[in-house]
Write an enzyme that holds these catalytic residues in place. Structure first.
Site, PDB file in Angstrom:
ATOM      1  N   VAL A   1      -3.610 -11.449   5.025  1.00  0.00           N
ATOM      2  CA  VAL A   1      -4.238 -10.276   5.650  1.00  0.00           C
ATOM      3  C   VAL A   1      -5.747 -10.223   5.440  1.00  0.00           C
ATOM      4  O   VAL A   1      -6.433  -9.444   6.093  1.00  0.00           O
ATOM      5  CB  VAL A   1      -3.607  -8.942   5.160  1.00  0.00           C
ATOM      6  CG1 VAL A   1      -2.151  -8.845   5.571  1.00  0.00           C
ATOM      7  CG2 VAL A   1      -3.780  -8.751   3.662  1.00  0.00           C
TER       8      VAL A   1
ATOM      9  N   SER B   1      -2.195   4.087  -3.665  1.00  0.00           N
ATOM     10  CA  SER B   1      -1.602   4.140  -5.008  1.00  0.00           C
ATOM     11  C   SER B   1      -2.053   5.444  -5.662  1.00  0.00           C
ATOM     12  O   SER B   1      -3.085   6.010  -5.266  1.00  0.00           O
ATOM     13  CB  SER B   1      -2.116   2.950  -5.834  1.00  0.00           C
ATOM     14  OG  SER B   1      -1.801   3.110  -7.213  1.00  0.00           O
TER      15      SER B   1
ATOM     16  N   TYR C   1      -8.754  -2.518  -9.020  1.00  0.00           N
ATOM     17  CA  TYR C   1      -7.575  -1.969  -8.330  1.00  0.00           C
ATOM     18  C   TYR C   1      -7.773  -0.508  -7.911  1.00  0.00           C
ATOM     19  O   TYR C   1      -7.595  -0.193  -6.728  1.00  0.00           O
ATOM     20  CB  TYR C   1      -6.333  -2.157  -9.200  1.00  0.00           C
ATOM     21  CG  TYR C   1      -5.047  -1.812  -8.490  1.00  0.00           C
ATOM     22  CD1 TYR C   1      -4.492  -2.685  -7.551  1.00  0.00           C
ATOM     23  CD2 TYR C   1      -4.378  -0.614  -8.741  1.00  0.00           C
ATOM     24  CE1 TYR C   1      -3.313  -2.368  -6.889  1.00  0.00           C
ATOM     25  CE2 TYR C   1      -3.204  -0.295  -8.084  1.00  0.00           C
ATOM     26  CZ  TYR C   1      -2.673  -1.171  -7.167  1.00  0.00           C
ATOM     27  OH  TYR C   1      -1.502  -0.850  -6.504  1.00  0.00           O
TER      28      TYR C   1
ATOM     29  N   SER D   1     -10.180  -0.289  -5.061  1.00  0.00           N
ATOM     30  CA  SER D   1      -9.619  -0.837  -3.813  1.00  0.00           C
ATOM     31  C   SER D   1      -8.703   0.186  -3.153  1.00  0.00           C
ATOM     32  O   SER D   1      -8.702   0.337  -1.927  1.00  0.00           O
ATOM     33  CB  SER D   1      -8.868  -2.149  -4.064  1.00  0.00           C
ATOM     34  OG  SER D   1      -7.612  -1.940  -4.684  1.00  0.00           O
ATOM     35  N   LYS D   2      -7.937   0.909  -3.961  1.00  0.00           N
ATOM     36  CA  LYS D   2      -6.982   1.868  -3.388  1.00  0.00           C
ATOM     37  C   LYS D   2      -7.690   3.159  -2.954  1.00  0.00           C
ATOM     38  O   LYS D   2      -7.272   3.806  -1.994  1.00  0.00           O
ATOM     39  CB  LYS D   2      -5.874   2.155  -4.402  1.00  0.00           C
ATOM     40  CG  LYS D   2      -4.995   0.932  -4.677  1.00  0.00           C
ATOM     41  CD  LYS D   2      -4.360   0.402  -3.399  1.00  0.00           C
ATOM     42  CE  LYS D   2      -3.402  -0.739  -3.658  1.00  0.00           C
ATOM     43  NZ  LYS D   2      -2.757  -1.236  -2.432  1.00  0.00           N
TER      44      LYS D   2
HETATM   45  N1  LIG Z   1       4.718  -1.422  -7.508  1.00  0.00           N
HETATM   46  C1  LIG Z   1       3.919  -0.414  -7.822  1.00  0.00           C
HETATM   47  O1  LIG Z   1       4.045   0.195  -8.906  1.00  0.00           O
HETATM   48  C2  LIG Z   1       2.866   0.052  -6.862  1.00  0.00           C
HETATM   49  C3  LIG Z   1       2.260   1.271  -7.126  1.00  0.00           C
HETATM   50  C4  LIG Z   1       1.276   1.727  -6.267  1.00  0.00           C
HETATM   51  C5  LIG Z   1       0.930   0.986  -5.157  1.00  0.00           C
HETATM   52  N2  LIG Z   1       1.533  -0.219  -4.933  1.00  0.00           N
HETATM   53  C6  LIG Z   1       1.106  -0.961  -3.744  1.00  0.00           C
HETATM   54  O2  LIG Z   1       2.212  -1.226  -2.934  1.00  0.00           O
HETATM   55  C7  LIG Z   1       1.976  -2.437  -2.199  1.00  0.00           C
HETATM   56  C8  LIG Z   1       3.166  -3.344  -2.367  1.00  0.00           C
HETATM   57  O3  LIG Z   1       3.215  -3.748  -3.725  1.00  0.00           O
HETATM   58  P1  LIG Z   1       4.556  -4.177  -4.448  1.00  0.00           P
HETATM   59  O4  LIG Z   1       4.652  -3.357  -5.657  1.00  0.00           O
HETATM   60  O5  LIG Z   1       5.655  -4.230  -3.476  1.00  0.00           O
HETATM   61  O6  LIG Z   1       4.109  -5.636  -4.928  1.00  0.00           O
HETATM   62  P2  LIG Z   1       4.776  -7.066  -4.693  1.00  0.00           P
HETATM   63  O7  LIG Z   1       3.952  -8.005  -5.479  1.00  0.00           O
HETATM   64  O8  LIG Z   1       6.236  -6.981  -4.968  1.00  0.00           O
HETATM   65  O9  LIG Z   1       4.561  -7.308  -3.126  1.00  0.00           O
HETATM   66  C9  LIG Z   1       3.284  -7.526  -2.598  1.00  0.00           C
HETATM   67  C10 LIG Z   1       3.404  -8.609  -1.528  1.00  0.00           C
HETATM   68  O10 LIG Z   1       2.106  -8.796  -0.940  1.00  0.00           O
HETATM   69  C11 LIG Z   1       1.952 -10.176  -0.694  1.00  0.00           C
HETATM   70  N3  LIG Z   1       0.541 -10.528  -0.568  1.00  0.00           N
HETATM   71  C12 LIG Z   1      -0.388 -10.657  -1.548  1.00  0.00           C
HETATM   72  N4  LIG Z   1      -1.567 -11.035  -1.042  1.00  0.00           N
HETATM   73  C13 LIG Z   1      -1.388 -11.145   0.308  1.00  0.00           C
HETATM   74  C14 LIG Z   1      -2.236 -11.502   1.382  1.00  0.00           C
HETATM   75  N5  LIG Z   1      -3.518 -11.855   1.183  1.00  0.00           N
HETATM   76  N6  LIG Z   1      -1.728 -11.494   2.631  1.00  0.00           N
HETATM   77  C15 LIG Z   1      -0.436 -11.173   2.852  1.00  0.00           C
HETATM   78  N7  LIG Z   1       0.427 -10.849   1.870  1.00  0.00           N
HETATM   79  C16 LIG Z   1      -0.043 -10.830   0.616  1.00  0.00           C
HETATM   80  C17 LIG Z   1       2.606 -10.846  -1.899  1.00  0.00           C
HETATM   81  O11 LIG Z   1       2.902 -12.210  -1.625  1.00  0.00           O
HETATM   82  C18 LIG Z   1       3.835  -9.980  -2.091  1.00  0.00           C
HETATM   83  O12 LIG Z   1       4.941 -10.473  -1.375  1.00  0.00           O
HETATM   84  C19 LIG Z   1       0.676  -3.016  -2.729  1.00  0.00           C
HETATM   85  O13 LIG Z   1      -0.369  -2.687  -1.853  1.00  0.00           O
HETATM   86  C20 LIG Z   1       0.507  -2.319  -4.057  1.00  0.00           C
HETATM   87  O14 LIG Z   1      -0.827  -2.241  -4.459  1.00  0.00           O
HETATM   88  C21 LIG Z   1       2.499  -0.694  -5.746  1.00  0.00           C
END
Ligand SMILES: NC(=O)c1ccc[n+]([C@@H]2O[C@H](COP(=O)([O-])OP(=O)(O)OC[C@H]3O[C@@H](n4cnc5c(N)ncnc54)[C@H](O)[C@@H]3O)[C@@H](O)[C@H]2O)c1
Length: 258
Positions: free
Chosen positions: A64, A143, A163, A166-167
């Site tokens: 992305v 987030s 982080y 970014s959010k």
């Molecule tokens: N898990 C948490 O506690 C949490 C909390 C707040 C926000 N988030 C946000 O939720 C979203 C999903 O996170 P998650 O927890 O499912 O993490 P995750 O690591 O399980 O999934 C993230 C996915 O993004 C993919 N990815 C990374 N860089 C990429 C790129 N350049 N292009 C395309 N795909 C890419 C990874 O390969 C992975 O499959 C993220 O934006 C994360 O910041 C997660």
């Protein structure tokens, strides 16, 4: 197991970061509720593990943070399914502490490039198509760290992490586009999850001390599951959220309320 209406019949969705965690849960729920889904990720193994043995579920590699890849994948969705209605920007990475050794600038740039620029680039590629379609819905993964900083009691950070900024930026992209596109029937919203069990947080949950500290910060006394975040993503993507745009929806077990 809960059953769902086909809320998304005839709708076409792109989900980034669909190979894991929250994006995967959202992609699978959209599919279950009738959408055709193009699942995108940089992780081939994650995409290959999706239940892609159905004509309405396709996957393609996509970084992305690369503008031309985002445009190409939006065109793929049009080629494969004939339209586009929904974009879920879930691709994301983290670096909870930059450290002060060599390479800290690169770490900063990488997280900002994927989380903030990547979200913007996919919006930038998709919005002209949604405008042609006469409307649509975008849901960006921000987030709670876009709303507050890391709690200093957590053994996470030396005080410099890309982080949360970014959010916070993702929230501002969401508000700005939400306001600008409101008259064009394109809704742009963000979810702000608390800590949920995914690959992103695996190393935190693996440390008993950090895991317990995190649990205490969520008044519900637990972390979230990706499906619980996906529930709110799907609401925001659905017509039920027809008067919701530019919003930041916390899905955090009370994290930011305490
Ligand atoms: N898990 C948490 O506690 C949490 C909390 C707040 C926000 N988030 C946000 O939720 C979203 C999903 O996170 P998650 O927890 O499912 O993490 P995750 O690591 O399980 O999934 C993230 C996915 O993004 C993919 N990815 C990374 N860089 C990429 C790129 N350049 N292009 C395309 N795909 C890419 C990874 O390969 C992975 O499959 C993220 O934006 C994360 O910041 C997660």
């Amino acid at each position: 197991m809960a059953t769902f209406d086909k809320r998304f019949d005839q709708k076409v969705a792109i989900v980034t970061g669909a190979g894991s965690g929250i994006g995967k849960a959202a992609a699978e729920r959209l599919l279950a509720e009738g959408a055709s889904v193009l699942a995108l990720d940089i992780d081939d193994a994650g995409l290959s593990a999706l239940p892609l043995d159905q004509p309405t579920f396709k996957s393609t590699l996509c970084d992305v943070s690369n503008a031309s890849e985002c445009i190409a994948r939006v065109n793929d969705a049009l080629d494969q399914f004939g339209r586009l209605d929904i974009v879920i920007n879930s691709a994301g990475i983290t670096a909870r502490s930059l450290g002060d050794n060599a390479g800290f600038e690169e770490k900063w740039d990488t997280v900002i490039r994927v989380n903030l620029k990547g979200t913007m680039l996919m919006c930038h590629a998709a919005v002209p198509v949604l405008q042609r379609m006469g409307g649509g819905a975008i849901v960006n993964l921000a987030s709670v760290m876009g709303l507050v900083g890391y709690d200093p009691s957590l053994p996470l950070s030396d005080g410099f992490s890309p982080y949360p900024p970014s959010k916070g930026g993702v929230l501002q992209v969401t508000r700005d586009l939400g306001a600008r596109l409101a008259k064009e029937n394109i809704r742009v919203n963000a979810v702000c999850p608390g800590f949920a069990y995914t690959n992103l947080t695996q190393n935190l949950a693996d440390s008993p001390e950090t895991h317990q500290a995190l649990i205490k910060m969520h008044p519900m006394g637990r972390l979230g599951q990706p499906e619980e975040i996906a529930n709110v993503i799907l609401f925001l993507a659905s017509d039920e959220a027809s008067f919701v745009t530019g919003a930041a929806w916390t899905v955090d077990g009370g994290y930011t309320a305490a």
